[in-house]
Design an enzyme around this catalytic site. Structure first.
Site, PDB file in Angstrom:
ATOM      1  N   HIS A   1      89.862 137.903   2.956  1.00  0.00           N
ATOM      2  CA  HIS A   1      90.616 136.974   2.090  1.00  0.00           C
ATOM      3  C   HIS A   1      89.815 137.057   1.027  1.00  0.00           C
ATOM      4  CE1 HIS A   1      92.939 133.993   4.981  1.00  0.00           C
ATOM      5  NE2 HIS A   1      93.360 135.391   5.148  1.00  0.00           N
TER       6      HIS A   1
ATOM      7  N   ASP B   1      98.932 134.807   9.005  1.00  0.00           N
ATOM      8  CA  ASP B   1      97.710 135.319   9.842  1.00  0.00           C
ATOM      9  C   ASP B   1      98.197 134.646  11.301  1.00  0.00           C
ATOM     10  OD1 ASP B   1      96.538 136.227   7.673  1.00  0.00           O
ATOM     11  OD2 ASP B   1      95.393 134.466   7.472  1.00  0.00           O
TER      12      ASP B   1
ATOM     13  N   GLU C   1      92.924 142.903   0.094  1.00  0.00           N
ATOM     14  CA  GLU C   1      92.373 142.850   1.317  1.00  0.00           C
ATOM     15  C   GLU C   1      92.390 144.008   2.267  1.00  0.00           C
ATOM     16  OE1 GLU C   1      95.208 140.093   3.698  1.00  0.00           O
ATOM     17  OE2 GLU C   1      95.008 138.419   2.204  1.00  0.00           O
TER      18      GLU C   1
ATOM     19  N   HIS D   1      90.459 140.790   9.203  1.00  0.00           N
ATOM     20  CA  HIS D   1      91.031 141.016   7.781  1.00  0.00           C
ATOM     21  C   HIS D   1      90.282 140.256   6.917  1.00  0.00           C
ATOM     22  CE1 HIS D   1      93.519 137.358   8.331  1.00  0.00           C
ATOM     23  NE2 HIS D   1      93.684 137.408   7.181  1.00  0.00           N
TER      24      HIS D   1
END
Length: 128
Positions: free
Chosen positions: A73, A84, A26, A71
């Site tokens: 995934h 999150d 990630e 971010h």
């Protein structure tokens, strides 16, 4: 709270490229805006990234304002996890999650509660 008009196309391309280059791990960062447009991604010192999570060390954040987070995934599922959502509440109200294959169709913006929100892509102005 800052009113955000959208995200710079160049900034979104940067996010997609760094997410692609971080794969299968990630990628995570914080978003900053100028004149209502998200133009910067701040990568905090000490950020840890693995295949199933990225950990932002918010205590390393300098005294600046952020409008949200970003971010990736790597699995491609573009929905916020419970972790999150906990982080969303601490960093602003615009949270972008990008997923594999990291193209202009594989990202979504969420508010602090994890609800999808529209975020316009704004073409960058070139000075002549």
């Amino acid at each position: 709270m800052k009113k955000i008009k959208g995200i710079s196309r160049d900034t979104l391309r940067f996010i997609l490229e760094v997410s692609r280059s971080s794969y299968p791990n990630e990628f995570a960062g914080l978003l900053q805006a100028e004149d209502g447009i998200i133009t910067e991604v701040l990568i905090l010192p000490g950020t840890e990234a693995g295949e199933s999570s990225a950990l932002l060390r918010l205590y390393m954040m300098p005294n600046i304002s952020t409008v949200g987070s970003v971010h990736s995934h790597p699995g491609g599922i573009i929905k916020p996890s419970s972790a999150d959502l906990q982080m969303f509440g601490k960093t602003g109200n615009y949270h972008i999650i990008v997923g594999y294959p990291y193209d202009l169709q594989s990202w979504t913006c969420f508010n602090a509660e994890g609800e999808e929100r529209e975020l316009q892509i704004i073409d960058d102005q070139t000075s002549e």
